[in-house]
Design an enzyme around this catalytic site. Structure first.
Site, PDB file in Angstrom:
ATOM      1  N   ASN A  29       0.847  -1.256  -0.067  1.00 46.54           N
ATOM      2  CA  ASN A  29       0.062   0.147  -0.118  1.00 46.54           C
ATOM      3  C   ASN A  29       0.914   1.222  -0.026  1.00 46.54           C
ATOM      4  O   ASN A  29       0.593   2.470  -0.800  1.00 46.54           O
ATOM      5  CB  ASN A  29      -1.086   0.143   1.139  1.00 46.54           C
ATOM      6  CG  ASN A  29      -2.044   1.153   1.325  1.00 46.54           C
ATOM      7  OD1 ASN A  29      -1.621   2.208   1.867  1.00 46.54           O
ATOM      8  ND2 ASN A  29      -2.598   1.309   0.573  1.00 46.54           N
ATOM      9  N   LYS A  60       1.291   5.808  -1.365  1.00 44.85           N
ATOM     10  CA  LYS A  60       2.050   6.849  -0.960  1.00 44.85           C
ATOM     11  C   LYS A  60       3.442   7.512  -1.706  1.00 44.85           C
ATOM     12  O   LYS A  60       3.600   8.730  -1.696  1.00 44.85           O
ATOM     13  CB  LYS A  60       2.714   6.464   0.694  1.00 44.85           C
ATOM     14  CG  LYS A  60       1.677   6.108   1.709  1.00 44.85           C
ATOM     15  CD  LYS A  60       0.647   7.296   1.604  1.00 44.85           C
ATOM     16  CE  LYS A  60      -0.673   6.507   2.291  1.00 44.85           C
ATOM     17  NZ  LYS A  60      -1.709   7.833   2.716  1.00 44.85           N
ATOM     18  N   ARG A 107     -17.066  -3.500 -27.339  1.00 38.31           N
ATOM     19  CA  ARG A 107     -18.326  -3.568 -27.698  1.00 38.31           C
ATOM     20  C   ARG A 107     -18.516  -4.803 -28.744  1.00 38.31           C
ATOM     21  O   ARG A 107     -17.280  -5.463 -28.825  1.00 38.31           O
ATOM     22  CB  ARG A 107     -18.983  -2.316 -28.532  1.00 38.31           C
ATOM     23  CG  ARG A 107     -19.224  -1.083 -27.843  1.00 38.31           C
ATOM     24  CD  ARG A 107     -19.526   0.041 -28.574  1.00 38.31           C
ATOM     25  NE  ARG A 107     -20.412  -0.074 -29.337  1.00 38.31           N
ATOM     26  CZ  ARG A 107     -20.733   0.906 -30.323  1.00 38.31           C
ATOM     27  NH1 ARG A 107     -20.122   1.897 -30.579  1.00 38.31           N
ATOM     28  NH2 ARG A 107     -21.882   0.678 -31.131  1.00 38.31           N
ATOM     29  N   HIS A 108     -19.620  -5.349 -29.089  1.00 40.50           N
ATOM     30  CA  HIS A 108     -19.765  -6.531 -29.871  1.00 40.50           C
ATOM     31  C   HIS A 108     -18.997  -6.245 -31.366  1.00 40.50           C
ATOM     32  O   HIS A 108     -18.795  -4.738 -31.358  1.00 40.50           O
ATOM     33  CB  HIS A 108     -21.113  -6.725 -30.202  1.00 40.50           C
ATOM     34  CG  HIS A 108     -22.001  -5.518 -30.515  1.00 40.50           C
ATOM     35  ND1 HIS A 108     -21.962  -5.138 -31.623  1.00 40.50           N
ATOM     36  CD2 HIS A 108     -22.794  -4.997 -29.644  1.00 40.50           C
ATOM     37  CE1 HIS A 108     -22.736  -4.198 -31.618  1.00 40.50           C
ATOM     38  NE2 HIS A 108     -23.179  -3.946 -30.517  1.00 40.50           N
ATOM     39  N   ASN A 136     -25.651  -1.899 -37.105  1.00 36.12           N
ATOM     40  CA  ASN A 136     -24.681  -0.793 -37.261  1.00 36.12           C
ATOM     41  C   ASN A 136     -24.310  -0.270 -38.543  1.00 36.12           C
ATOM     42  O   ASN A 136     -24.020   0.842 -38.963  1.00 36.12           O
ATOM     43  CB  ASN A 136     -23.517  -1.413 -36.789  1.00 36.12           C
ATOM     44  CG  ASN A 136     -23.515  -1.450 -35.117  1.00 36.12           C
ATOM     45  OD1 ASN A 136     -22.951  -2.577 -34.619  1.00 36.12           O
ATOM     46  ND2 ASN A 136     -24.305  -0.863 -34.458  1.00 36.12           N
ATOM     47  N   ARG A 186     -25.332 -10.196 -31.080  1.00 33.62           N
ATOM     48  CA  ARG A 186     -24.344 -10.092 -31.566  1.00 33.62           C
ATOM     49  C   ARG A 186     -23.018  -9.907 -30.568  1.00 33.62           C
ATOM     50  O   ARG A 186     -21.806 -10.051 -30.953  1.00 33.62           O
ATOM     51  CB  ARG A 186     -24.308  -8.363 -31.988  1.00 33.62           C
ATOM     52  CG  ARG A 186     -25.005  -7.664 -30.834  1.00 33.62           C
ATOM     53  CD  ARG A 186     -25.804  -6.217 -31.817  1.00 33.62           C
ATOM     54  NE  ARG A 186     -26.046  -5.316 -30.806  1.00 33.62           N
ATOM     55  CZ  ARG A 186     -27.414  -5.278 -30.615  1.00 33.62           C
ATOM     56  NH1 ARG A 186     -28.261  -6.256 -30.889  1.00 33.62           N
ATOM     57  NH2 ARG A 186     -27.907  -4.313 -29.948  1.00 33.62           N
ATOM     58  N   GLU A 226     -28.465  -4.327 -24.115  1.00 31.07           N
ATOM     59  CA  GLU A 226     -28.527  -2.717 -24.590  1.00 31.07           C
ATOM     60  C   GLU A 226     -29.418  -1.988 -23.851  1.00 31.07           C
ATOM     61  O   GLU A 226     -30.617  -2.668 -23.456  1.00 31.07           O
ATOM     62  CB  GLU A 226     -28.390  -2.461 -25.908  1.00 31.07           C
ATOM     63  CG  GLU A 226     -28.263  -1.097 -26.403  1.00 31.07           C
ATOM     64  CD  GLU A 226     -27.048  -0.364 -26.166  1.00 31.07           C
ATOM     65  OE1 GLU A 226     -26.805  -0.176 -24.823  1.00 31.07           O
ATOM     66  OE2 GLU A 226     -26.621   0.265 -27.090  1.00 31.07           O
ATOM     67  N   HIS A 238     -22.494  -3.407 -25.157  1.00 29.01           N
ATOM     68  CA  HIS A 238     -23.030  -2.314 -26.113  1.00 29.01           C
ATOM     69  C   HIS A 238     -22.806  -1.093 -25.714  1.00 29.01           C
ATOM     70  O   HIS A 238     -22.159  -0.774 -24.431  1.00 29.01           O
ATOM     71  CB  HIS A 238     -24.637  -2.624 -26.004  1.00 29.01           C
ATOM     72  CG  HIS A 238     -25.137  -3.935 -26.310  1.00 29.01           C
ATOM     73  ND1 HIS A 238     -25.351  -4.475 -27.540  1.00 29.01           N
ATOM     74  CD2 HIS A 238     -25.393  -5.140 -25.427  1.00 29.01           C
ATOM     75  CE1 HIS A 238     -25.668  -5.835 -27.202  1.00 29.01           C
ATOM     76  NE2 HIS A 238     -25.624  -6.075 -26.021  1.00 29.01           N
TER      77      HIS A 238
END
Length: 474
Positions: A104, A109, A193-194, A200, A243, A263, A342
Site C-alpha cells: 500500500n 504513498k 462492444r460486440h 450498425n 451480436r 443494450e 453495447h
C-alpha cells in the site's frame, strides 16, 4: 454514480494547504504541540466545509477522510454531527499484515504530494515511522463497550474479515455492501462492444441482428489479442443479444451471459399507437434520421437531456445505471474480466470506473472494434484504449449545441423522467435546507427553528430528509 450527491473531504489536502511543505514523520508525533494544533485546526475547517456541503449545496453524503484514530477526535466529530443533526457512520480499516502495508505504501504513498521526488526506500522508511506515531495514541473502535451505540464497520486486513455494528438505514447498508465487495488485488477489466452488426452498417437502433463481415473479423482479432495478453484466469461476460454472443463464441473460451448487460431498452416495449406491430416499439429498427423525421418531439427531448430522457416504454440512461449496479458490484469482486457489451452499457461502466458525471456519461466515446483496458490504481483507474485495427462504422453522436433547441413551441423544456408521475428538479430549483427522513432520526433531532411552520413533532418529522457523514479510520 447511482445518483446520491457525495463529496470527499480529505484532511491531507487541508494540512498541505496549511503547512505547504511536508518535512518528515515528526509532524505526526503526539508530543509535537504545534503540529497537533495545526492538525486540529485543519479538521475544524474541513468539518465546516462538510456542514456547508450538506446544508447549503444539497449534498447527501460527506466523506470526512482522515485518520480519526483517537476517541477525542471521534467525540469531536460526534459533537459536530449532533449539533447539526447529521448521522455518522465510521469506517475503520485495521491491517497488521506487513506485506499488505508495504504494498500500500509503495502503490499509494510514493505518488503522494507529501513525497515529491523521493526514492521508494526513503518513502517506505518515513511512512512506517509515521504509522508508529499513530500507534502511540491509537484507540480502536470498541463494539463491546465505549462505542457500542455507534454505527460503523471494521474492515480487517483488506476484507479478510468484517465487523458491522448498528447499521441504521439504507444508505449505510449500501456502504457496507460496497465495502464488503471490493478488493485491492491487481487485475484488469477489459471492456469492448460486440463486433460491428448488420444494423450498425445501416444505422438502425435496437433489434437483435448478427455480426457483419467486419464484425466477424473483429471477433477473430479479439481472440488473437486475448491470447497474446496471456491473461490469468480471465472471465468473459456477454449480454443475451446475438451480436455479443457471436463475438464471444469466436474466442473459443467459456463465457457467461448476463441479461442485465443487454443494450439500453430503447424500443422493445409495446407502445399504444395505431398500426403498431404487437410487441414492437415505435422506434424499433429505425435510424436516427427516421426517428427525427417521424417523431421530432421525442428526438428533441432526447437531445435536451440525454441522461434523463426515457424512450417511450423503454429506459433512460438513469434507469440503465440502476440496472447495472449488480454488474458493478460483481466486477469489484472479480479478478480479470472481459465484458463484451453495447455502447450505452459500456458508457455506464466506463463512467463508474472513471468517475464521470451524469452529463458526461451519455457522450463518452466507446468505438466499435476497440478494447478499453481499465486497471484500478490508487484513487482511480488507468485507462488504455487499444484499437484492433478492423474498420467499422462510427456510431457516436456528439452532444448537440446548447444554442440549438428543436423542441416544439408547445413543449416546455423541463427535466422529466418519462412515464413517471414525478418530474425531476428543473434548472431553476430553489435550494432548501436538507434535514432528515421519517424513521431515520440522527443523534439530535433538528429544533423548531429549522421548521417554523411545523405545528408539532409529527409535522416536523415529515419535513425531514437524511444526510450522512462517513468517517474513515485508517
Amino acid at each position: 454514480w447511482i445518483g446520491v450527491p457525495t463529496k470527499v473531504f480529505n484532511l491531507g489536502v487541508y494540512r498541505r494547504e496549511a503547512v505547504k511543505s511536508y518535512q518528515s514523520y515528526d509532524f505526526f508525533r503526539h508530543d509535537n504541540e504545534e503540529a497537533m494544533r495545526i492538525r486540529k485546526h485543519c479538521a475544524l475547517v474541513a468539518l465546516e466545509d462538510v456542514k456547508a456541503y450538506l446544508t447549503e449545496d444539497c449534498g447527501q453524503i460527506a466523506v470526512f477522510d482522515a485518520t480519526n484514530t483517537t476517541r477525542e477526535r471521534r467525540d469531536m466529530i460526534l459533537t459536530f454531527a449532533k449539533e447539526n443533526s447529521f448521522k455518522v457512520f465510521f469506517v475503520e480499516s485495521v491491517c497488521d499484515d506487513p506485506e499488505v502495508i508495504a504494498a500500500n505504501i509503495l502503490e499509494v504513498k510514493v505518488s503522494s504530494p507529501d513525497y515529491p521526488e523521493r526514492n521508494r526506500e526513503n518513502v517506505m522508511d518515513d511512512f512506517l515511522k509515521r504509522i508508529e506515531c499513530y500507534k502511540v495514541t491509537y484507540q480502536p473502535l470498541d463494539p463491546a463497550n465505549y462505542d457500542k451505540d455507534l454505527s460503523f464497520i471494521k474492515v480487517i486486513n483488506v476484507g479478510q474479515r468484517f465487523l458491522v455494528n448498528r447499521v441504521q438505514d439504507y444508505i449505510q447498508s449500501k456502504i457496507v455492501y460496497y465495502l464488503m465487495n471490493i478488493h485491492v488485488q491487481p487485475r484488469t477489466i477489459y471492456l469492448c462492444r460486440h463486433g460491428e452488426s448488420e444494423f450498425n452498417l445501416v444505422g438502425k437502433i435496437g433489434g437483435d441482428s448478427g455480426l457483419s463481415t467486419r464484425g466477424k473479423e473483429f471477433a477473430q482479432a479479439l481472440k488473437k489479442f486475448i491470447k497474446e495478453q496471456e491473461i490469468v484466469d480471465l472471465k468473459v461476460w456477454t449480454s443475451q443479444l446475438k451480436r455479443t454472443i457471436q463475438t464471444a463464441e469466436a474466442l473459443g473460451v467459456p463465457y457467461e451471459q448476463w441479461k442485465i448487460l443487454n443494450e439500453i431498452d430503447a424500443v422493445s416495449s409495446m407502445v399504444e399507437r395505431p398500426n403498431t406491430e404487437e410487441g414492437k416499439g415505435v422506434c424499433e429498427e429505425m435510424t436516427y434520421e427516421e426517428i427525427q423525421r417521424k417523431y421530432p418531439e421525442e428526438f428533441a427531448l432526447r437531445d435536451q437531456e440525454k441522461y434523463l430522457y426515457r424512450y417511450p416504454g423503454g429506459e433512460s440512461y438513469q434507469d440503465l445505471v440502476q440496472r447495472l449496479e449488480p454488474v458493478i458490484m460483481e466486477l469489484e469482486r472479480q479478478g480479470n474480466v472481459l465484458v463484451i457489451s453495447h455502447q450505452a452499457v459500456m458508457r455506464c461502466l466506463l463512467a463508474y470506473f472513471l468517475d464521470k458525471s451524469a452529463d458526461e456519461l451519455p457522450y463518452l466515446r466507446c468505438p466499435l472494434h476497440t478494447v478499453l483496458a481499465l486497471t484500478p490504481v490508487a484513487y482511480g483507474c488507468k485507462l488504455e484504449m487499444i484499437s484492433l485495427n478492423v474498420e467499422a462504422v462510427d456510431t457516436h453522436r456528439d452532444k448537440p449545441s446548447t444554442a440549438t433547441n428543436n423542441l416544439p413551441k408547445s413543449q416546455t423544456p423541463v427535466r422529466m423522467r418519462r412515464n413517471s408521475f414525478t418530474p425531476l428538479a428543473s434548472s431553476d430549483t430553489v435550494r432548501r435546507p436538507r434535514n432528515y427522513s421519517v424513521g431515520s432520526r440522527p443523534l439530535n433531532p433538528a429544533g423548531s427553528l429549522l421548521f417554523p411552520k411545523a405545528r408539532d413533532v409529527a409535522d416536523e418529522q415529515k419535513l425531514q430528509d437524511s444526510v450522512q457523514v462517513v468517517i474513515p479510520l485508517s
